[in-house]
Design a protein around this motif. Structure first.
Motif, PDB file in Angstrom:
ATOM      1  N   TYR A   1       0.847  -1.201   0.000  1.00 54.43           N
ATOM      2  CA  TYR A   1       0.000   0.000   0.000  1.00 54.43           C
ATOM      3  C   TYR A   1       0.877   1.244   0.000  1.00 54.43           C
TER       4      TYR A   1
ATOM      5  N   MET B   1       0.467   5.546  -0.258  1.00 61.45           N
ATOM      6  CA  MET B   1      -0.526   6.628  -0.331  1.00 61.45           C
ATOM      7  C   MET B   1       0.110   7.990  -0.044  1.00 61.45           C
TER       8      MET B   1
ATOM      9  N   THR C   1      -2.421  15.147   0.950  1.00 62.55           N
ATOM     10  CA  THR C   1      -2.008  16.545   0.951  1.00 62.55           C
ATOM     11  C   THR C   1      -3.188  17.437   1.327  1.00 62.55           C
ATOM     12  N   GLN C   2      -3.188  17.886   2.564  1.00 58.78           N
ATOM     13  CA  GLN C   2      -4.269  18.769   3.009  1.00 58.78           C
ATOM     14  C   GLN C   2      -3.664  19.885   3.864  1.00 58.78           C
TER      15      GLN C   2
ATOM     16  N   LEU D   1      -3.657  13.454   8.703  1.00 60.12           N
ATOM     17  CA  LEU D   1      -4.476  12.604   7.834  1.00 60.12           C
ATOM     18  C   LEU D   1      -3.713  11.343   7.447  1.00 60.12           C
TER      19      LEU D   1
ATOM     20  N   MET E   1      -5.779   3.146  10.363  1.00 58.74           N
ATOM     21  CA  MET E   1      -6.737   2.229   9.713  1.00 58.74           C
ATOM     22  C   MET E   1      -6.000   1.002   9.179  1.00 58.74           C
TER      23      MET E   1
ATOM     24  N   LYS F   1      -5.387  -1.365  11.910  1.00 60.95           N
ATOM     25  CA  LYS F   1      -6.640  -2.042  12.295  1.00 60.95           C
ATOM     26  C   LYS F   1      -7.019  -3.097  11.256  1.00 60.95           C
ATOM     27  N   GLU F   2      -6.665  -2.832   9.993  1.00 61.00           N
ATOM     28  CA  GLU F   2      -7.019  -3.760   8.919  1.00 61.00           C
ATOM     29  C   GLU F   2      -6.064  -4.947   8.837  1.00 61.00           C
TER      30      GLU F   2
ATOM     31  N   VAL G   1      -8.876  15.432  13.365  1.00 58.92           N
ATOM     32  CA  VAL G   1      -8.775  16.630  12.510  1.00 58.92           C
ATOM     33  C   VAL G   1     -10.135  17.292  12.436  1.00 58.92           C
TER      34      VAL G   1
ATOM     35  N   PHE H   1     -12.173  21.023  10.636  1.00 55.46           N
ATOM     36  CA  PHE H   1     -12.001  22.029   9.584  1.00 55.46           C
ATOM     37  C   PHE H   1     -12.845  23.268   9.863  1.00 55.46           C
TER      38      PHE H   1
ATOM     39  N   ASP I   1     -17.344  18.297   8.187  1.00 57.03           N
ATOM     40  CA  ASP I   1     -16.846  17.311   9.156  1.00 57.03           C
ATOM     41  C   ASP I   1     -15.447  16.817   8.818  1.00 57.03           C
ATOM     42  N   PHE I   2     -15.193  16.655   7.519  1.00 57.66           N
ATOM     43  CA  PHE I   2     -13.920  16.041   7.151  1.00 57.66           C
ATOM     44  C   PHE I   2     -13.561  16.398   5.712  1.00 57.66           C
ATOM     45  N   VAL I   3     -12.303  16.756   5.505  1.00 58.73           N
ATOM     46  CA  VAL I   3     -11.812  17.065   4.157  1.00 58.73           C
ATOM     47  C   VAL I   3     -10.429  16.428   4.007  1.00 58.73           C
ATOM     48  N   ASN I   4     -10.186  15.837   2.849  1.00 54.51           N
ATOM     49  CA  ASN I   4      -8.842  15.309   2.596  1.00 54.51           C
ATOM     50  C   ASN I   4      -8.584  15.316   1.092  1.00 54.51           C
TER      51      ASN I   4
ATOM     52  N   ASN J   1      -7.902   6.183  -5.540  1.00 48.51           N
ATOM     53  CA  ASN J   1      -7.431   6.080  -4.157  1.00 48.51           C
ATOM     54  C   ASN J   1      -8.307   6.885  -3.205  1.00 48.51           C
TER      55      ASN J   1
ATOM     56  N   MET K   1     -10.153   5.381  -0.078  1.00 46.78           N
ATOM     57  CA  MET K   1      -9.959   5.982   1.242  1.00 46.78           C
ATOM     58  C   MET K   1     -11.312   6.221   1.904  1.00 46.78           C
TER      59      MET K   1
ATOM     60  N   ARG L   1     -12.842   3.002   3.162  1.00 44.19           N
ATOM     61  CA  ARG L   1     -12.180   2.521   4.387  1.00 44.19           C
ATOM     62  C   ARG L   1     -12.567   3.367   5.591  1.00 44.19           C
ATOM     63  N   MET L   2     -12.743   4.670   5.374  1.00 46.75           N
ATOM     64  CA  MET L   2     -13.113   5.529   6.500  1.00 46.75           C
ATOM     65  C   MET L   2     -14.514   5.195   7.003  1.00 46.75           C
TER      66      MET L   2
ATOM     67  N   ASN M   1     -14.184   1.839   8.871  1.00 45.58           N
ATOM     68  CA  ASN M   1     -13.533   2.010  10.168  1.00 45.58           C
ATOM     69  C   ASN M   1     -14.359   2.877  11.129  1.00 45.58           C
TER      70      ASN M   1
ATOM     71  N   ILE N   1     -15.195   6.004  10.964  1.00 40.94           N
ATOM     72  CA  ILE N   1     -14.808   7.410  11.139  1.00 40.94           C
ATOM     73  C   ILE N   1     -15.830   8.319  10.447  1.00 40.94           C
TER      74      ILE N   1
END
Lengths: 307, 389
Positions: free
Chosen positions: A129, A131, A134-135, A142, A149, A152-153, A209, A211, B142-145, B156, B160, B163-164, B167, B169
């Motif tokens: 994997y 990855m 970029t934030q 992030l 995760m 956990k996986e 996180v 925002f 709530d969430f930004v990526n 991807n 992602m 998966r979130m 999990n 989230i």
């Protein structure tokens, strides 16, 4: 807990192969410089010549982490706020000025954000994997969330880091776009996280996180409550010059920008500082509050588990 | 836990949403020569509306780079009819490779020419800023990526998001990708000599390279728990995903497509499906000599002798880089929903080494249960997703 099995940091501190980064912290000023590890120990001189600072740092930190681990890494996760600025600037200059037929592709190839992760997987021959997040200022947080995760996986050893590089052009954007209160810097910090307990018993307990947050103290309080902690349980708060009553109330708080300078990967360096603070003491909890931009708030809880 | 798609939207050179189907049906490409001095030598898949036209037509409240604006258009369409509900934790994850480069390169040219710098003109450069702008347009906080893994970014981002949700989230997440055309990428692919000045020919033996395009594609993913609160109808299920590293070369894919094989196998594993369960592959198929050969080998390695119908839709849209996975996931959803096989334009002769013939015609009325969509990027990032009924 997501335990820290390996750490490697290149920054404006003496952070590479150091004993304890927290103990050796020195305030930086406009004359301070990025440390220069012996890159040739990790990268061939031929390859080194082509690599921009962000790629040298990220690759060296990753290979250094791998050296400390001596086990297979099954995921590579990289955070970067602004990516490979030097090659981006170089290619912009190149196609805008060079004779159009003499365009070299190297800086274009190395300008994409995922060049860091790509170079790492290439050097490690790692097919797992891979990855790139970029934030802006919360890219590292992030990346940590992604890595948690992965663990956990069922993945075992996850390499997570963040890198950003300074180019002089950024100075031109101060103070309108970027604060000029601290020097603009480069840094790169990488870690290997695992579910397995390590001798130091230090790891990341949780990451959050948010925002466009108006109420930073409210976010911190919720985060602490989620982790069944009070402000008084936090032995050290490392923050990015954040204005907060809650941070002020904690007598042991430190503005990490005084040591890292300003770049979007600074909270990764702060994570190394936090780790070493816990390593050298019998303290239990460090909270990192990354509010470098108003648009993104990152909270990282680093802890030492019971023996 | 199942993850469902409850909304989708796209914009590309062949139009928005279902409009694309008429282009497929008529075998009509959206690619043409650029119409400015600096772009006329390129064949490009341009979205034929200016930023202001897009903002007016789609009633956008926010602005930003063209990348952000295209993203807002597609994401808004996907999120149409959705509401922000308390207790449904909602995020946005966007894939992009150029971010605000369309603005930066204009401003930087002025700087090179000796003009004064206007710092605010660089405020939208960062990829994260474009994603945050899209989230704000949708009212998502709530969430930004942002995922930036070159041409595999959107796939991807989709993975992602899934998966979130798995999990715990997020409950609901808008995922996909966006990229606008820039001189930066046009010159970049030209410097690599993988731009074709003719129409690109995916999986054809005579292929010379890609045609760049622009656009955006987004979908809404929801858990069953979220659907119970939002009451949205599941359109298809997102069943599997896989993301691996080819670890072969900074730009080129390995000849046997090892990373791609791993990604497809991983996605099949998570979906708990056999290769024979896949009815259509929307291939990455950039029409570069390297990608199509490598992907053909990888498809053969995974599917053996019974290869499902496959095609690259990039000869219609152009290669939209980080957006391609987002646009193609929407094509894949339409294929399942309407029972379609999508055609591969400009093909005449199979690649000598692999001898695969893609789907050449637009077909309706097929039973499409499961679709695999591939996206591979520079840096060795390989990503595959599987959607199904």
């Amino acid at each position: 807990m997501y335990y820290i099995k390996a750490i490697s940091t290149i920054s404006f501190q003496d952070s590479f192969e150091c004993d304890n980064l927290y103990d050796s912290l020195k305030g930086i000023n406009s004359k301070s410089e990025l440390i220069k590890p012996n890159y040739k120990e990790f990268i061939s001189p031929l390859a080194l010549r082509r690599l921009s600072p962000i790629l040298r740092m990220g690759l060296t930190n990753s290979l250094d982490c791998q050296k400390q681990l001596d086990e297979e890494i099954d995921a590579v996760i990289v955070g970067t706020g602004l990516g490979c600025l030097k090659d981006t600037e170089k290619f912009l200059l190149n196609f805008n000025t060079a004779m159009s037929d003499l365009l070299s592709p190297t800086s274009f190839i190395q300008s994409t954000h995922n060049t860091i992760g790509g170079q790492i997987s290439l050097a490690m021959k790692n097919h797992g994997y891979n990855m790139t997040h970029t934030q802006n200022n919360v890219s590292f947080e992030l990346s940590l969330l992604d890595g948690m995760m992965c663990l956990k996986e069922g993945k075992s050893n996850v390499l997570i880091g963040a890198a950003d590089e300074f180019i002089p052009f950024l100075n031109e954007l101060q103070p309108e776009l970027i604060s000029d209160k601290y020097p603009l810097t480069s840094s790169s910090a990488f870690f290997i996280f695992s579910n397995d307990i390590v001798e130091s018993r230090i790891g990341i307990k949780n990451v959050h996180v948010s925002f466009d947050t108006e109420d930073i103290d409210g976010e911190i309080n919720n985060f602490l409550a989620q982790n069944k902690l009070n402000n008084s349980d936090i032995d050290l708060i490392l923050h990015s010059d954040v204005n907060s009553k809650l941070i002020e109330e904690n007598s042991n708080n430190l503005n990490y920008l005084e040591f890292t300078g300003i770049n979007f990967s600074a909270s990764a360096v702060a994570t190394h500082i936090a780790h070493d603070y816990l390593k050298g003491s019998n303290k239990k909890h460090v909270l990192i509050v990354n509010g470098m931009l108003k648009s993104g708030l990152g909270l990282i809880l680093i802890a030492k588990s019971e023996a | 836990m199942k993850i469902f798609v409850t909304g989708y939207g796209l914009i590309s050179a062949i139009g928005e949403g279902e409009e694309s189907l008429s282009a497929f049906k008529a075998m009509r490409t959206g690619i043409a020569n650029g119409d400015t001095e600096s772009t006329k030598a390129y064949k490009l898949g341009v979205v034929k509306m200016s930023n202001e036209e897009l903002r007016t037509k789609y009633a956008l409240h926010n602005s930003g780079s063209r990348t952000a604006i295209l993203g807002m258009v597609a994401a808004k369409k996907a999120f149409e009819g959705h509401k922000i509900i308390k207790g449904v934790k909602t995020g946005l994850i966007s894939g992009t490779s150029v971010g605000g480069m369309d603005l930066t390169e204009k401003e930087h040219k002025k700087y090179i020419d000796g003009q004064m710098i206007s710092p605010s003109a660089y405020a939208d450069h960062s990829s994260g800023v474009s994603s945050h702008g899209i989230a704000r347009e949708l009212g998502i906080s709530d969430f930004v990526n942002t995922i930036s893994t070159a041409c595999s970014s959107a796939n991807n981002a989709i993975m992602m998001g899934a998966r979130m949700i798995k999990n715990g989230i997020l409950d609901r997440v808008v995922v996909g990708g966006t990229d606008s055309l820039t001189l930066f990428t046009m010159n970049g692919f030209r410097s690599l000599m993988i731009n074709d000045s003719e129409w690109c020919r995916p999986f054809d033996n005579s292929r010379q390279g890609l045609n760049l395009g622009e656009g955006a594609g987004f979908i809404v993913l929801e858990s069953e728990k979220s659907i119970a609160k939002t009451n949205k109808d599941p359109i298809v299920e997102l069943k599997g995903w896989g993301s691996t590293s080819d670890a072969h070369h900074q730009t080129a894919s390995s000849e046997n497509g090892y990373g791609a094989q791993l990604a497809m196998k991983e996605a099949l594993g998570i979906a708990n499906l056999k290769p024979a369960d896949i009815d259509y592959i929307n291939a990455h198929g950039t029409a570069t000599p390297n990608n199509d050969l490598s992907e053909s080998h990888a498809i053969k390695a995974v599917f053996g002798s019974s290869i499902p119908a496959f095609s690259s839709t990039k000869a219609f849209t152009g290669h939209t880089l980080a957006a391609s996975g987002g646009i193609e996931v929407v094509f894949s959803i339409m294929a399942i929903k309407k029972g379609l096989l999508l055609p591969n334009l400009n093909f005449s002769t199979p690649i000598e080494e692999t001898k695969l013939t893609p789907q050449l015609t637009y077909e309706e009325g097929r039973k499409i249960n499961n679709v695999l969509s591939n996206s591979f990027g520079f840096g060795g990032n390989c990503s595959s997703i599987i959607l199904g009924k």
